[in-house]
Design an enzyme around this catalytic site. Structure first.
Site, PDB file in Angstrom:
ATOM      1  N   ASP A  72       1.158  -1.371   0.482  1.00 45.82           N
ATOM      2  CA  ASP A  72       0.138   0.102  -0.061  1.00 45.82           C
ATOM      3  C   ASP A  72       1.236   1.606  -0.164  1.00 45.82           C
ATOM      4  O   ASP A  72       0.172   2.024   1.265  1.00 45.82           O
ATOM      5  CB  ASP A  72      -0.986  -0.162   1.226  1.00 45.82           C
ATOM      6  N   TRP A 218      48.354   6.699  -8.421  1.00 49.28           N
ATOM      7  CA  TRP A 218      49.197   6.759  -8.179  1.00 49.28           C
ATOM      8  C   TRP A 218      50.054   6.872  -7.402  1.00 49.28           C
ATOM      9  O   TRP A 218      50.046   8.678  -6.825  1.00 49.28           O
ATOM     10  CB  TRP A 218      49.688   7.473  -9.887  1.00 49.28           C
ATOM     11  N   ASP A 385      64.088  -4.602 -15.731  1.00 49.39           N
ATOM     12  CA  ASP A 385      62.935  -4.141 -15.854  1.00 49.39           C
ATOM     13  C   ASP A 385      63.265  -3.228 -17.720  1.00 49.39           C
ATOM     14  O   ASP A 385      63.282  -3.593 -18.171  1.00 49.39           O
ATOM     15  CB  ASP A 385      62.631  -2.888 -14.728  1.00 49.39           C
ATOM     16  N   ARG A 462      51.966   8.746 -21.088  1.00 51.53           N
ATOM     17  CA  ARG A 462      53.219   7.907 -21.258  1.00 51.53           C
ATOM     18  C   ARG A 462      53.695   7.541 -21.843  1.00 51.53           C
ATOM     19  O   ARG A 462      54.894   7.405 -22.835  1.00 51.53           O
ATOM     20  CB  ARG A 462      53.230   7.118 -20.652  1.00 51.53           C
ATOM     21  N   LYS A 495      57.499  -9.824 -14.652  1.00 53.37           N
ATOM     22  CA  LYS A 495      57.011  -8.738 -14.700  1.00 53.37           C
ATOM     23  C   LYS A 495      55.799  -8.185 -15.671  1.00 53.37           C
ATOM     24  O   LYS A 495      56.361  -7.428 -16.981  1.00 53.37           O
ATOM     25  CB  LYS A 495      57.622  -7.572 -13.757  1.00 53.37           C
ATOM     26  N   TRP A 496      54.201  -8.364 -15.289  1.00 47.83           N
ATOM     27  CA  TRP A 496      53.663  -7.648 -16.352  1.00 47.83           C
ATOM     28  C   TRP A 496      52.921  -6.524 -15.860  1.00 47.83           C
ATOM     29  O   TRP A 496      52.269  -5.725 -15.013  1.00 47.83           O
ATOM     30  CB  TRP A 496      52.023  -9.679 -16.587  1.00 47.83           C
ATOM     31  N   ASP A 497      53.114  -5.665 -16.442  1.00 46.49           N
ATOM     32  CA  ASP A 497      53.174  -3.850 -16.307  1.00 46.49           C
ATOM     33  C   ASP A 497      51.949  -3.660 -17.637  1.00 46.49           C
ATOM     34  O   ASP A 497      50.959  -4.402 -18.386  1.00 46.49           O
ATOM     35  CB  ASP A 497      54.284  -3.618 -16.716  1.00 46.49           C
ATOM     36  N   MET A 498      51.818  -2.716 -16.808  1.00 48.20           N
ATOM     37  CA  MET A 498      50.200  -2.432 -17.579  1.00 48.20           C
ATOM     38  C   MET A 498      50.257  -0.639 -17.587  1.00 48.20           C
ATOM     39  O   MET A 498      49.956  -0.032 -16.335  1.00 48.20           O
ATOM     40  CB  MET A 498      48.940  -2.867 -16.936  1.00 48.20           C
ATOM     41  N   CYS A 545      51.325  -5.982 -12.500  1.00 44.05           N
ATOM     42  CA  CYS A 545      51.927  -4.725 -11.933  1.00 44.05           C
ATOM     43  C   CYS A 545      50.566  -3.546 -12.400  1.00 44.05           C
ATOM     44  O   CYS A 545      50.541  -3.628 -14.134  1.00 44.05           O
ATOM     45  CB  CYS A 545      53.124  -3.829 -11.946  1.00 44.05           C
ATOM     46  N   ASP A 567      53.985   2.090  -6.876  1.00 45.36           N
ATOM     47  CA  ASP A 567      55.543   2.529  -6.553  1.00 45.36           C
ATOM     48  C   ASP A 567      55.878   3.600  -6.016  1.00 45.36           C
ATOM     49  O   ASP A 567      57.110   3.810  -6.012  1.00 45.36           O
ATOM     50  CB  ASP A 567      55.161   3.771  -8.470  1.00 45.36           C
TER      51      ASP A 567
HETATM   52  C1  GLA Z   1      55.335   1.219 -13.783  1.00 47.34           C
HETATM   53  C2  GLA Z   1      56.383  -0.129 -12.699  1.00 47.34           C
HETATM   54  C3  GLA Z   1      57.401   0.211 -12.505  1.00 47.34           C
HETATM   55  C4  GLA Z   1      58.123   0.004 -13.649  1.00 47.34           C
HETATM   56  C5  GLA Z   1      58.402   1.438 -14.370  1.00 47.34           C
HETATM   57  C6  GLA Z   1      58.695   0.329 -15.662  1.00 47.34           C
HETATM   58  O1  GLA Z   1      55.700   2.478 -13.288  1.00 47.34           O
HETATM   59  O2  GLA Z   1      54.659   0.301 -11.891  1.00 47.34           O
HETATM   60  O3  GLA Z   1      57.348  -0.940 -11.286  1.00 47.34           O
HETATM   61  O4  GLA Z   1      58.284  -1.431 -13.991  1.00 47.34           O
HETATM   62  O5  GLA Z   1      56.801   0.752 -14.848  1.00 47.34           O
HETATM   63  O6  GLA Z   1      58.752   2.002 -16.458  1.00 47.34           O
END
Ligand code: GLA
Length: 750
Positions: A72, A218, A385, A462, A495-498, A545, A567
Site C-alpha cells: 500500500d 598513483w 625491468d 606516457r 613482471k606484466w606491467d600496464m 603490476c 610505485d
Molecule cells: C611502472 C611500474 C614500475 C616500473 C616502470 C617501468 O611504473 O609500476 O615498477 O616497472 O613502470 O617503466
C-alpha cells in the site's frame, strides 16, 4: 561432479544434515550455509525471487516471515498476482531488473528489438551440485576438491523476450565465503542488446552501516575510506578499462560500531580487472541494496540468438566478529581457492629488480654487477625491468617491439641469463604487453592495432597507446613475441606491467552494435594471454603490476600469486597502502621492495616495512654502507625464517596508522605455535604504547625475541628474551617503544 538435484529434502539445515545448500520445497526457500553464515531467498507464488537473509548462521529454513512485500505504498506502482498485491519498489529483490516498478539500482537492463529496456527474472528450476564450475574465460575461485564447495544454479527466464538467466551461487564449506555470478543466454527469437549485467546484489534490512572502500591515486593507492551510509546511491567505480588507482573493486559494509574484532561486516570483492561499479543504495524505507559488477557505463553486449554472456564473480564474506575476521577469511580464500599453479604454495624467491637503481640506464655489465652484490646478500632472483627492448632508453618509445636491444644487453639475452644463473640467481623479465608506442616498428607496420576511433586524435599517456587486446590477431602477435623471448633463455619470472588507461575506445574491426563490447573483450583478452603464458610456461612466476597498484584485484590474483602494490616505496607511505590492501589481500600477494625513495628513513625501517609483506629489493646495494649491507644480508635470512608465518598464517591488525602515528600487526601460524609482530612508528616521537597481540594460544608460553637488529646491536626492549603466556600477551601486551634505537621492531614469538 555429483548432482543431487530433484527431489529435495524438506526442512533440513546444515547442522542436521551437513548440506550446505538446500531447497525447502514447502516454504520455497533456498538456504545456503557456510560454517558461520546463512544466506537465504524465497521463490514467491508468482515465481519472483525475494531475498530473505544474509548474516550469522541460523538453523531455521522457515524464515519467510522476513519477507517484506508492502502493498500500500502511495504512488508506487503495485501488482496483484500469485503473491497478492505488492510493490516491487519496497521488496528485497534477489536479482533486480530494470523497468518493472523497482526504481532502485538494477542488476540487469537490456534493449530488445523494439528498443524497450524492461526485463524480468522469473524462477523456473534449479540444480545443486558438488564442486564449482569454471566461469568461461574469466578468473574465479575454484574448489581444490569437489567436497570443498557446493554450488547452486537457479534457472530463470523472461518469457517476454526469451532471455534465460542463470543465477550462480557457490558455498565454501569450511570458509565463510559465498560466491555469486550470473549468466544470461538469448533463448528468444530476436537479438538482444545487454546494457547492464551486474554480478550480484544483496539486500540488507537496515541502513545503519558504514561503507569501507579503498581509494587513492598513483603512488598513494589503497588508502582506507569509511563513511556512514546515507539515503540514496553511494558507490565507487572505474570507467578506465582497468580497476584503477582511484578505487579498488572491493567494498565492505559494516556496522557503525564495527572494529577489527567486533561487529557485523559484509565484504564484496569483484573478481575482475576492468571497469567496475560497487556500492549501495539506501532507499526511502531505510533498507540497503549492495551491488557489484561490470560498470554499465559505456557497456553493451550484443546477444545473437543462442549467445551467452557470463558476468564476473563476486566473492562475498560475512563476519559477525569484526573486520579482522572478514579480512582473514578473504586471505584464506584467495590463498587457497584463487591463486593457482606451482607458486601458490611453494617458497617464492626474494628478488631484486633493477628499476629504482638504474631506470633505463643499464647494460649487461651493470645488471651482472647488481646480480653479484645480490647473490652475496642471499637474494635469489634478478629481474630486468623496463628498457631492454627496441631502442627504449626512456619512456617514449618501443613498446610493442619485443626484441632485445643488444647495444644494452651485450652478448644477447641468453648470455645474460646464463651469467646470472651462474651467480646462483634466477632471472626474471619485464613486459608491458598491452601497450604500443607510436615510436615503434610495430606502430609503423600496424597503426590500426591500437585502440582508437577512426578520425579522432589518439590521446597518449606516457607517450603510449593501448594495444587492442580485444582483437585475437593482435593478441596472437604479441603473445608470439613474448613466447620467443621467454623460450630463448632460462627466464623464470615475468613482471606484466600496464601503465595507462583506456580512452577513445573503438576499433575498425567490430560492427557498430559490438563496439561497446571492446571494454570487456579487452579484459578477456588480457586474461586469455596470461592463461596461455601459464599453460605454456607452467613453472613461470607471474607478477602483475599496473603503474604501481592500479590493477591490484582478485581477477589478477588468479593468474599471478603476487602483485606490485604501488610505485610509492617510501616506507612511511607503504604502511598506509599495505594496511589498506590487507583488508582483503593476504601479505603473500603484496610485493614490497626496499628502495631509495626515502633516504631519510633507515634501511632497517624500510626493510621492516617491506618484510611485513612479500619482501624484495629495488636498490643499488652498493649505495649501502657496510653496516647497512650486513643488515640487509641478515634481514634476508631472517625473512626466510619468518616467511611461513607471514605468508600462510593469520593476520591481526593491532594498531592502525590511520588513527595515530603508529602501526602494529601480528601474524600467527595456523597451529598457533609461532607469531611475528611488526611494530612500525611512521613518525617521530610517538607516545609510549603497549601493543596487545591477538590470535595466540592463551595457554601456550611464547619466548619473545627481537629480530632484524642492526649488526652488533642488542635489543633494548625489556621483553626481549622473556617468556609470556599467550593470555598475558593478548591481555597485557608488550611495550615496544624505544625512541633512541629506531622506529621499527620485528619480534618473533615461538
Ligand atoms: C611502472 C611500474 C614500475 C616500473 C616502470 C617501468 O611504473 O609500476 O615498477 O616497472 O613502470 O617503466
Amino acid at each position: 561432479m555429483l548432482y543431487y538435484s530433484y527431489p529435495k529434502p524438506e526442512n533440513q539445515h546444515q547442522r542436521g544434515n551437513e548440506m550446505p545448500i538446500i531447497y525447502d520445497e514447502k516454504k520455497r526457500v533456498f538456504k545456503l550455509d557456510t560454517p558461520n553464515t546463512t544466506y537465504a531467498f524465497h521463490v514467491t507464488n508468482s515465481n519472483h525471487l525475494l531475498h530473505l537473509y544474509y548474516g550469522a548462521s541460523i538453523p531455521e529454513t522457515d524464515i519467510t516471515h522476513m519477507l517484506r512485500i508492502p502493498n500500500d505504498e502511495p504512488f508506487v506502482p503495485s501488482t496483484h498476482d500469485g503473491m497478492g498485491p505488492h510493490s516491487f519498489d519496497c521488496a528485497a529483490i534477489e536479482f533486480p531488473t530494470s523497468g518493472v516498478a523497482d526504481f532502485r539500482e538494477p542488476c540487469m537492463q537490456l534493449m530488445d528489438k523494439y528498443g524497450m529496456s524492461a526485463c524480468e527474472c522469473y524462477y523456473d528450476s534449479y540444480a545443486i551440485y558438488k564442486g564449482k564450475k569454471k566461469l568461461e574465460g574469466l578468473p574465479a575461485t575454484y574448489a581444490n576438491t569437489d567436497d570443498e564447495v557446493t554450488s547452486l544454479e537457479v534457472y530463470c527466464k523472461d518469457p517476454h523476450n526469451g532471455l534465460e538467466i542463470t543465477l550462480q551461487y557457490s558455498v565454501f564449506e569450511k570458509l565463510d565465503v559465498i560466491t555469486r555470478s550470473v549468466k544470461v543466454k538469448n533463448g528468444g527469437a530476436d537479438p538482444i542488446e545487454l546494457r547492464r549485467l551486474l554480478s550480484a546484489c544483496v539486500e540488507l534490512d537496515s541502513k545503519d552501516y558504514d561503507m569501507i572502500t579503498l581509494y587513492g591515486t598513483w603512488a598513494r593507492e589503497r588508502h582506507v575510506q569509511r563513511n556512514p551510509l546515507h539515503f540514496g546511491k553511494q558507490l565507487v567505480d572505474s570507467c578506465r578499462g582497468a580497476t584503477s588507482h582511484a578505487h579498488n573493486n572491493f567494498i565492505a559494509i559494516v556496522d557503525h560500531k564495527a572494529t577489527e574484532d567486533y561487529g557485523d561486516c559484509y565484504g564484496f570483492a569483484l573478481c575482475y580487472s576492468g571497469s567496475f561499479v560497487a556500492g549501495c543504495e539506501v532507499n526511502q524505507y531505510e533498507k540497503t541494496r549492495v551491488f557489484s559488477g561490470i560498470n554499465p557505463y559505456d557497456f553493451s553486449w550484443h546477444l545473437d540468438l543462442g549467445e551467452e554472456f557470463q558476468a564476473p564473480e563476486v566473492i562475498m564474506v560475512f563476519s559477525a566478529s569484526g573486520i579482522g575476521t572478514m579480512s582473514r577469511t578473504f586471505h584464506d580464500v584467495m590463498r587457497n581457492n584463487l591463486t593457482r599453479g606451482k607458486w601458490k604454495d611453494i617458497r617464492r624467491p626474494i628478488l631484486i629488480n633493477n628499476w629504482e637503481a638504474t631506470y633505463f640506464n643499464f647494460d649487461t655489465d651493470k645488471l651482472l654487477d647488481i646480480a653479484r652484490e645480490s647473490a652475496k646478500a642471499g637474494i635469489e632472483m634478478l629481474v630486468m625491468d623496463d628498457g631492454w627492448f627496441g631502442h627504449r632508453n626512456d619512456d617514449k618509445s618501443s613498446l610493442g617491439d619485443w626484441f632485445v636491444n643488444e647495444d644494452k644487453i651485450k652478448g644477447g639475452l641468453k648470455h645474460l641469463v646464463d651469467e646470472v644463473n651462474k651467480l646462483g640467481l634466477k632471472f626474471g623479465i619485464w613486459f608491458e604487453p598491452e601497450m604500443i608506442s607510436p615510436d615503434s616498428e610495430l606502430y609503423k607496420a600496424h597503426p590500426d592495432w591500437c585502440i582508437h576511433i577512426p578520425g579522432r586524435p589518439r590521446t597518449p599517456c606516457r607517450s603510449q597507446l593501448v594495444i587492442d587486446f580485444s582483437r585475437k590477431d593482435v593478441r596472437d602477435y604479441i603473445y608470439g613475441q613474448m613466447y620467443k623471448i621467454l623460450s630463448s633463455a632460462n627466464i623464470e619470472y615475468v613482471k606484466w606491467d600496464m601503465n595507462r588507461q583506456l580512452c577513445e575506445v573503438g576499433n575498425e574491426v567490430l560492427p557498430p552494435e559490438r563496439q561497446r563490447e571492446i571494454w570487456h573483450r579487452y579484459v578477456l583478452g588480457v586474461y586469455e594471454i596470461q592463461e596461455r603464458l601459464l599453460t605454456d610456461f607452467p613453472d613461470l612466476l607471474l607478477e602483475n603490476c599496473a603503474g604501481g597498484g592500479s590493477r591490484f584485484d582478485a581477477g589478477m590474483l588468479y593468474y599471478s600469486p603476487q602483485i606490485w602494490c604501488s610505485d610509492d616505496t617510501d616506507p612511511y607511505e607503504r604502511i598506509y597502502i599495505q594496511w589498506g590492501l590487507s583488508k582483503f589481500f593476504p601479505a603473500k600477494t603484496m610485493s614490497s621492495h626496499v628502495t631509495n625513495w626515502n633516504r631519510n628513513t633507515s634501511v632497517k625501517f624500510r626493510t621492516d616495512a617491506c618484510s611485513s609483506c612479500k619482501l624484495g629489493f629495488d636498490i643499488d646495494l652498493k649505495s649501502l654502507s657496510a653496516e647497512e649491507y650486513q643488515f640487509v644480508k641478515q634481514a634476508v635470512s631472517n625473512y626466510d625464517l619468518m616467511k611461513p608465518v607471514i605468508f600462510d598464517g593469520d593476520l591481526y591488525r593491532l594498531v592502525s596508522p590511520y588513527e595515530g602515528n603508529h602501526c602494529a600487526i601480528n601474524y600467527v601460524s595456523k597451529d598457533h605455535q609461532r607469531a611475528v609482530l611488526f611494530d612500525l612508528h611512521p613518525r617521530y616521537m610517538e607516545p609510549l604504547t603497549t601493543v596487545r597481540l591477538q590470535g595466540l594460544d592463551p595457554d601456550r608460553t611464547y619466548t619473545v625475541r627481537e629480530t632484524n637488529l642492526m649488526p652488533g646491536k642488542k635489543s633494548e626492549l625489556t621483553c626481549d628474551g622473556k617468556q609470556y603466556s599467550g593470555d598475558y600477551l593478548m591481555k597485557v601486551g608488550l611495550s615496544v617503544f624505544t625512541p633512541r634505537t629506531g622506529n621499527s621492531h620485528v619480534l618473533i614469538l615461538e
